[in-house]
Structure formats: structure tokens, C-alpha cells
Design a protein around this motif. Sequence first.
Motif, PDB file in Angstrom:
ATOM      1  N   ALA A  19      46.236  43.441  53.289  1.00 57.17           N
ATOM      2  CA  ALA A  19      46.741  44.507  54.143  1.00 57.17           C
ATOM      3  C   ALA A  19      45.945  45.791  53.985  1.00 57.17           C
ATOM      4  O   ALA A  19      45.809  46.563  54.921  1.00 57.17           O
ATOM      5  N   THR A  20      45.422  46.022  52.768  1.00 61.14           N
ATOM      6  CA  THR A  20      44.710  47.273  52.530  1.00 61.14           C
ATOM      7  C   THR A  20      43.193  47.125  52.661  1.00 61.14           C
ATOM      8  O   THR A  20      42.449  48.063  52.400  1.00 61.14           O
ATOM      9  N   PRO A  22      39.432  46.469  54.636  1.00 63.88           N
ATOM     10  CA  PRO A  22      38.874  47.151  55.816  1.00 63.88           C
ATOM     11  C   PRO A  22      39.291  46.471  57.117  1.00 63.88           C
ATOM     12  O   PRO A  22      39.332  45.247  57.207  1.00 63.88           O
ATOM     13  N   THR A  23      39.595  47.271  58.091  1.00 64.14           N
ATOM     14  CA  THR A  23      39.939  46.746  59.411  1.00 64.14           C
ATOM     15  C   THR A  23      38.676  46.315  60.143  1.00 64.14           C
ATOM     16  O   THR A  23      37.553  46.630  59.722  1.00 64.14           O
ATOM     17  N   ASP A  24      38.879  45.597  61.258  1.00 63.03           N
ATOM     18  CA  ASP A  24      37.719  45.197  62.060  1.00 63.03           C
ATOM     19  C   ASP A  24      36.937  46.408  62.545  1.00 63.03           C
ATOM     20  O   ASP A  24      35.703  46.405  62.589  1.00 63.03           O
ATOM     21  N   GLU A  25      37.661  47.465  62.910  1.00 65.99           N
ATOM     22  CA  GLU A  25      36.990  48.676  63.385  1.00 65.99           C
ATOM     23  C   GLU A  25      36.156  49.308  62.279  1.00 65.99           C
ATOM     24  O   GLU A  25      35.042  49.792  62.521  1.00 65.99           O
ATOM     25  N   GLU A  26      36.685  49.286  61.069  1.00 71.59           N
ATOM     26  CA  GLU A  26      35.941  49.846  59.947  1.00 71.59           C
ATOM     27  C   GLU A  26      34.711  49.006  59.608  1.00 71.59           C
ATOM     28  O   GLU A  26      33.643  49.545  59.295  1.00 71.59           O
ATOM     29  N   LYS A  27      34.864  47.686  59.677  1.00 71.55           N
ATOM     30  CA  LYS A  27      33.710  46.814  59.451  1.00 71.55           C
ATOM     31  C   LYS A  27      32.635  47.073  60.504  1.00 71.55           C
ATOM     32  O   LYS A  27      31.439  47.134  60.201  1.00 71.55           O
ATOM     33  N   TYR A  57      32.911  42.522  65.638  1.00 68.40           N
ATOM     34  CA  TYR A  57      34.187  43.075  65.185  1.00 68.40           C
ATOM     35  C   TYR A  57      34.820  44.011  66.208  1.00 68.40           C
ATOM     36  O   TYR A  57      36.036  44.197  66.214  1.00 68.40           O
ATOM     37  N   ASN A  58      33.999  44.610  67.042  1.00 70.82           N
ATOM     38  CA  ASN A  58      34.517  45.518  68.071  1.00 70.82           C
ATOM     39  C   ASN A  58      33.665  45.357  69.324  1.00 70.82           C
ATOM     40  O   ASN A  58      32.727  46.120  69.557  1.00 70.82           O
TER      41      ASN A  58
END
Length: 499
Positions: A19-20, A22-27, A57-58
Motif C-alpha cells: 500500500a505504501t 510507489p504508485t504507477d504515476e510515481e514510477k 505506467y502512465n
Amino acid sequence: MSSEAPTIANKDEKATEVATGPTDEEKAESYKNLGNEHMKKKEYTKAIECYTEALKYNPHNAVYYANRSLAHLRQESFGYALSDGIAAVKEDPMYLKGYYRRAAAHMSLGKFKQALSDFEYVAKVRPNDENAKVKFTECKKIVKRQAFERAIAVDKPDKTLSEMFSDLEFIAIEDDYNGPKLEDGKVTLTFMKELMQHYKAQKKLHKKFAYKILCDIDTYLRKQPSLVDITVPAEAKFTICGDIHGQFYDLMNIFEINGLPSETNPYLFNGDFVDRGSFSVECIFTLFGFKLLYPNHFFMSRGNHESINMNQMYGFTGEVTAKYTSTMADMFTQVFNWLPLCHCINNKILIMHGGLFSTDNVTLDDLRKIERNRQPPEEGLMCELLWSDPQEAIGRGPSKRGVGIQFGPDVTKRFCEKNNLEYVVRSHEVKDAGYEVTHNGQCITVFSAPNYCDTMGNNGAFINIKGNDLKPNFTSFEAVSHPDVKPMAYASSIMSLLG
């Protein structure tokens, strides 16, 4: 029950980690930032790989498409650059850099009207943006100039340069000129040796002799076929060179390593003699001089840069105009139209600048029949000879350049079988070693401009073959120093729009 508690706790800890993370946007942002670092280092292939990962990822981020478009532009993959520019605008119609990228790709492909439309949009949206205003104004000038050139173009008798400029023989030679001179109007070996030394000293050939060489080469090339057949005797050596791109001092290094051209040391230079490098005038007159001196032992194929659009964009037109006149630039345009498109050695090796074709039924006789006295078209055999590239995958694909095609090993194999060839040699692409052997040995790339544009760090190379076995032997070489004149020095007015 107590024995199960740690298991449950461990599951909760792992869930918290996920859960904590990195998000796809952060990757995606991380890959974009890494790509930007590679761009600063001019590591364009690595940058493209990073932007591609970011898009996984985005996939709807206009910035990533625009950044990758710029990296493709730097690699001259104009087709890919245009696709990414289009995607950037589609994903975010308000992201103005997407319009810049699309416009730059259109300009690189010689499509100035389409580029003007994008620059016009940006200039309207941001009327106080000086950069947008400059790019719109410069592009508009180019479109107007092209329209004017088309308007004044009329059908003329197909006169040779000698007929059109018969009064050039009356040009006076100043008393203080101490450079090489033609002997009875002819190129000699002494003249060529003096010319090369003259150029190394950064001096200019007198315009009287420059014009004469152009007139004579025009008369000669008109008589040549579009496909020139070459016979290499059994024990004789023959040298094939790739792109030179105005790198005169590296051209001199080739002759230092491999010997001067002669009847016993024949050469073929496989297109893109000019543009980008800022010593293109010196290169082309040296090559044309040797062609006139040894017409049956020195050969030149047309490249995609022997054309008006490329010359105006990448510096040759500006260089000729600066060192001589705009009239001479027009004379080069006529001469380039008559350069042969390909050569065939001992009926076994086909050599062209770009590559193979969009259909399987092409024969050498088809190539001999091409009417080449024109600017390169956007499709067809002539276009593909000048623009196509090989690919690893089987079959055919759209060109990364936006012109020509990409062809796989199966295409090369069928073409060689149909025409009873052993392999094809082409140029057109920078290679780290200066050469590359692909398609199971049937497609060889040779590129002879080391440290291309003073930035790529690649070696140059040339190929030696002998007539008895036609086995390619490769020599790689590093760049040599040259006077402090940067590449593209004569192309700033147009190329400034592509940033």
C-alpha cells in the motif's frame, strides 16, 4: 490459535508495504526524470527506453510523448517523432510543447505547411511568447519562399550547366590567387593533391575552377545509368565508404589509411556526402574531382541528403551560398539529380544508400529503368533506395524516419535470391563501429563519418573487397581533429525551429 498469529501479522505487514509502495504515476515520473538525464548526456536511445517505460505506467501523459518525440528527432527518426508529437497533442490539446514537437517532425520531413499550422496555433494562443512568434515567422518565410519558387518555375529546355553558364569561362583569376588550377580545363592528379592541401589549410578553390568542375560533372553524370554496373577483377581491391556528411578531415583520414583513389585503388562513396558537417563544400569538390580524374574507378551514389529539402535544412545550401553564391547552390541541385542511385559489383553485390523495397517483385532491371532526374519522391523505388532501413523482425514495417520502409531478413533473402545477389550494402545509419552486419550476412551497413556531428562518439568504417571472393573486410577508424567550426554552422535559421 497463537501459532497462527505471526502469519496474520506478516500478511498485514506485506499488505502495508504494498500500500505504501510507489504508485504507477510515481514510477512513471521516475522513468521520465531518468530519461531527461539521458537526454542531457545526449544518450538518446536510453532516453527513449526510459520514456517508453514511463508510458507503460502512465500511457496518457502528453509530456512523456513530447519528450520521446524530441529524442527521436535527435536520432533522425522523424516518423517516430511525428507519431509521438501527434500523440502528445491528442492526450492534451492544451500542452503547447506537443505542437512544437509535431511541427519539428513535420519540418524535418520537409512538410512545412503542416508545421506552419502548428506554429500558427501556438502563436495565437500565446501572443506574447517571443519564441512562438519567431518560429511562426521563420516557418512562414520558408513556406512563402517555396511557394515563390514553385510560381517562377517554368519548363525549361534540359540544358547542361555548361550550356546554361557558358560565360563562366571568362571569369578572371585574381593575381593574388595562389591555389590549385585546372590544367587546360582538366582535373589532374597534381591538381587533386594541391586541392586537398589547399582545403586542409582552410582555403577556398577559385570560383572559376569550382564552376568548371560542376559543369563537367553535370555533363558526365547525365550519361550514366541509374544503376551502374562495376567489374572488379579477381585480385583487385575495391573500397566502399558510407556517409561522409561534410567531415572533410575524416575523409582525408580515409585516404591516409587506405590510400588515395587511383586506377589501382578504386572507391565507391555511398551517398550523403554533404550536410551537417561544415566542410561539405570541401568534401564534394574533392569527391567530384576524383570522379572526373578516374571516371571508371571512382563511383558516387546519391543519398537522401543530396536533395533540396535536406540541403536547405541541414546546411549545405547555406554553406555553398556563404563560400560561393546561391547560383552555385542551384547548380548543385541539378548535379545531384543526375547522381546514380545504386551500383552492382560483379553482378553479386548491390549497393544503395538506403535500402530495399515495399514489394518483393523488384528486379535490377527495374532499378535501371528509374527516371532519376528529379527530387526524391515520397514513395516508390527511388524513395526506398534512398530512405529505407533494415529491421530485425521479419516482414516489413513503417519507417522510423517517416519516409521509405523498414525491411526484415526475409525480405533481404528473397530480394537476393530473385536477383542472384550474395548481399546488399547500404549506409544511411550511424553505427558504433562504423559498420554492422545483419540479416544473416546479407545486409551490411557502412557509415564513414566518425563522431558524427561531433557528438555521437561512433567510429567510422569502410569496406574492402576483392573481386575473386567478394568477402567484406572492415576497417574502423576514429575521428580526427578539425578546425573549430561546429557542425550545422550554416543551418541555424531553419534548425533553430526544431528545438
